[in-house]
Write a protein that holds these residues in place. Structure first.
Motif, PDB file in Angstrom:
ATOM      1  N   CYS A  50       0.977  -1.315   0.023  1.00  0.00           N
ATOM      2  CA  CYS A  50       0.061   0.043   0.142  1.00  0.00           C
ATOM      3  C   CYS A  50       0.912   1.264  -0.066  1.00  0.00           C
ATOM      4  O   CYS A  50       0.391   2.255  -0.161  1.00  0.00           O
ATOM      5  CB  CYS A  50      -1.040  -0.085   1.317  1.00  0.00           C
ATOM      6  SG  CYS A  50      -2.256  -1.432   1.123  1.00  0.00           S
ATOM      7  N   SER A  72      -0.246   4.762  -1.679  1.00  0.00           N
ATOM      8  CA  SER A  72      -0.649   5.959  -1.190  1.00  0.00           C
ATOM      9  C   SER A  72       0.007   6.955  -1.661  1.00  0.00           C
ATOM     10  O   SER A  72      -0.484   8.157  -1.658  1.00  0.00           O
ATOM     11  CB  SER A  72      -0.389   5.532   0.470  1.00  0.00           C
ATOM     12  OG  SER A  72       1.295   5.569   0.622  1.00  0.00           O
ATOM     13  N   ALA A 109      -1.992   8.797  -4.595  1.00  0.00           N
ATOM     14  CA  ALA A 109      -3.334   8.716  -4.053  1.00  0.00           C
ATOM     15  C   ALA A 109      -4.369   8.961  -4.910  1.00  0.00           C
ATOM     16  O   ALA A 109      -5.619   8.892  -4.412  1.00  0.00           O
ATOM     17  CB  ALA A 109      -3.474   9.339  -2.678  1.00  0.00           C
ATOM     18  N   ASN A 168     -13.185   6.885  -2.727  1.00  0.00           N
ATOM     19  CA  ASN A 168     -13.052   7.864  -1.303  1.00  0.00           C
ATOM     20  C   ASN A 168     -14.265   8.785  -1.340  1.00  0.00           C
ATOM     21  O   ASN A 168     -14.783   9.050  -0.431  1.00  0.00           O
ATOM     22  CB  ASN A 168     -11.620   8.521  -1.216  1.00  0.00           C
ATOM     23  CG  ASN A 168     -10.513   7.533  -0.763  1.00  0.00           C
ATOM     24  OD1 ASN A 168     -10.780   6.371   0.002  1.00  0.00           O
ATOM     25  ND2 ASN A 168      -9.213   7.661  -0.919  1.00  0.00           N
ATOM     26  N   TYR A 196      -5.640  11.822   4.980  1.00  0.00           N
ATOM     27  CA  TYR A 196      -4.136  11.711   5.107  1.00  0.00           C
ATOM     28  C   TYR A 196      -3.486  10.678   6.188  1.00  0.00           C
ATOM     29  O   TYR A 196      -2.551  10.204   5.900  1.00  0.00           O
ATOM     30  CB  TYR A 196      -3.729  12.949   5.798  1.00  0.00           C
ATOM     31  CG  TYR A 196      -3.973  14.452   5.115  1.00  0.00           C
ATOM     32  CD1 TYR A 196      -4.278  14.179   3.715  1.00  0.00           C
ATOM     33  CD2 TYR A 196      -4.051  15.597   5.455  1.00  0.00           C
ATOM     34  CE1 TYR A 196      -4.636  15.281   2.814  1.00  0.00           C
ATOM     35  CE2 TYR A 196      -4.390  16.780   4.996  1.00  0.00           C
ATOM     36  CZ  TYR A 196      -4.739  16.501   3.578  1.00  0.00           C
ATOM     37  OH  TYR A 196      -5.117  17.675   2.562  1.00  0.00           O
ATOM     38  N   TYR A 217      -3.707   7.684   3.927  1.00  0.00           N
ATOM     39  CA  TYR A 217      -2.604   7.524   2.869  1.00  0.00           C
ATOM     40  C   TYR A 217      -1.041   7.156   3.478  1.00  0.00           C
ATOM     41  O   TYR A 217      -0.238   6.509   2.837  1.00  0.00           O
ATOM     42  CB  TYR A 217      -2.524   8.846   2.093  1.00  0.00           C
ATOM     43  CG  TYR A 217      -3.856   9.046   1.346  1.00  0.00           C
ATOM     44  CD1 TYR A 217      -4.630   8.016   0.879  1.00  0.00           C
ATOM     45  CD2 TYR A 217      -4.249  10.394   0.863  1.00  0.00           C
ATOM     46  CE1 TYR A 217      -5.694   8.400   0.131  1.00  0.00           C
ATOM     47  CE2 TYR A 217      -5.237  10.710  -0.069  1.00  0.00           C
ATOM     48  CZ  TYR A 217      -6.079   9.779  -0.301  1.00  0.00           C
ATOM     49  OH  TYR A 217      -7.176   9.962  -0.925  1.00  0.00           O
ATOM     50  N   ASN A 218      -0.818   7.622   4.923  1.00  0.00           N
ATOM     51  CA  ASN A 218       0.392   7.809   5.183  1.00  0.00           C
ATOM     52  C   ASN A 218       0.500   6.735   6.119  1.00  0.00           C
ATOM     53  O   ASN A 218       2.187   6.410   6.665  1.00  0.00           O
ATOM     54  CB  ASN A 218       0.665   9.242   5.654  1.00  0.00           C
ATOM     55  CG  ASN A 218       0.878  10.296   4.637  1.00  0.00           C
ATOM     56  OD1 ASN A 218       1.882  10.452   3.716  1.00  0.00           O
ATOM     57  ND2 ASN A 218      -0.195  11.045   4.634  1.00  0.00           N
ATOM     58  N   GLU A 263      -0.243  17.139  -0.005  1.00  0.00           N
ATOM     59  CA  GLU A 263      -1.172  16.454  -0.525  1.00  0.00           C
ATOM     60  C   GLU A 263      -2.295  17.495  -1.361  1.00  0.00           C
ATOM     61  O   GLU A 263      -2.468  18.628  -0.697  1.00  0.00           O
ATOM     62  CB  GLU A 263      -2.040  15.427   0.209  1.00  0.00           C
ATOM     63  CG  GLU A 263      -2.999  14.710  -0.485  1.00  0.00           C
ATOM     64  CD  GLU A 263      -4.155  15.009  -1.226  1.00  0.00           C
ATOM     65  OE1 GLU A 263      -4.534  14.479  -2.144  1.00  0.00           O
ATOM     66  OE2 GLU A 263      -4.910  15.940  -0.605  1.00  0.00           O
TER      67      GLU A 263
END
Length: 286
Positions: A121, A125, A128, A135, A155, A158-159, A219
């Motif tokens: 992943c 991410s 994204a 989403n 966030y 994603y991280n 982002e």
């Protein structure tokens, strides 16, 4: 003949060093020059921005572009991004540390497979943008679009894989004998984790925090799609607002870009030394 061989090898090494330094200088110039140009442009009076020939030197410094930017909603947008990024960082590092400890110290079914999914992943991410549509549909069903909680959640999602990967690599380098010694002293798993493991992972905790914060701060796609209200808008989307159908407002645009860059520069200058140490621990094991 034997005397000339070391000399030739020494010259080759010296030429290789010179070539490496020149290559590094070119890379630094390519990366630093646009930043310097943006800074100088943000300090120029409007009538000097399009002067020809262009020059890095500014004859008459002005702060009117910064005043124009900060007098609007941009200060609130910076505050939004600070809150979003800090929240995502704190929660991601905390959850990442717990998950990394579980993956490293416990044995349970599908442990390796689950960790493989987390590692897989990480590149997902980073790209994204491909997750924006699912989403959007998911958070629309939950009624969380255009709310102050949606971006920290995104966030975090994603991280978090990067944080888990970095911290697991660090924990693999900590001997399990320390856990056993703490258990003999009467410490619980939670106390061992908090008082023994985490202090030994400080460089990796710092590295994970920096990566999560930078990833959240920079982002753009999710922030531009999931939030429409200016009160919830993050800083990167606010910078883009100075590009309109009527042209680019170069003074305010560069001033806002410089302001958006400052937190990252401060973070890297003061805590950048932890990046190498933390990443090396995460890369060697993991």
């Amino acid at each position: 003949m034997e005397d000339t061989m070391p000399t030739r090898d020494g010259r080759r090494r010296q030429l290789a060093r010179i070539a490496l330094v020149l290559a590094a200088a070119v890379v630094a110039l390519v990366n630093v020059a646009p930043v310097l140009w943006g800074v100088t442009t943000s300090l120029r009076p409007p009538e000097e921005i399009f002067t020809f020939p262009p020059s890095f030197l500014v004859s008459d410094l002005t702060g009117e572009h910064y005043s124009q930017v900060l007098n609007g909603s941009f200060a609130r947008n910076i505050t939004n991004s600070l809150l979003y990024s800090t929240t995502a960082t704190v929660v991601a590092v905390l959850l990442g540390a717990i998950a990394a400890y579980a993956f490293d110290r416990f044995r349970f079914p599908l442990r390796r497979s689950l960790f493989g999914v987390i590692v897989a992943c990480i590149p997902l991410s980073m790209g994204a943008a491909v997750l924006v549509i699912p989403n959007y549909l998911y958070f629309a069903a939950l009624g969380l679009l255009d709310t102050p909680v949606i971006l920290p959640l995104l966030y975090l999602g994603y991280n978090l894989p990067m944080a888990v990967w970095i911290l697991k690599g660090a924990m693999e380098g900590i001997p399990t004998e320390l856990d056993e010694a703490a258990k003999i002293d009467g410490a619980s798993r939670l106390r061992t984790f908090a008082a023994v493991i985490l202090p030994l992972c400080r460089p990796s905790l710092a590295a994970a925090s920096i990566f999560v914060f930078i990833g959240a701060w920079n982002e753009f796609v999710a922030g531009s799609v999931m939030v429409n209200t200016s009160d919830y808008r993050p800083v990167q989307v606010a910078v883009y607002q100075f590009i309109s159908a009527f042209g680019r407002q170069w003074g305010p645009l560069t001033a806002s870009a410089v302001l958006a860059l400052l937190p990252i520069l401060v973070l890297v200058v003061f805590f950048g030394r932890y990046l190498v140490a933390g990443l090396m621990r995460g890369a060697v094991k993991g």
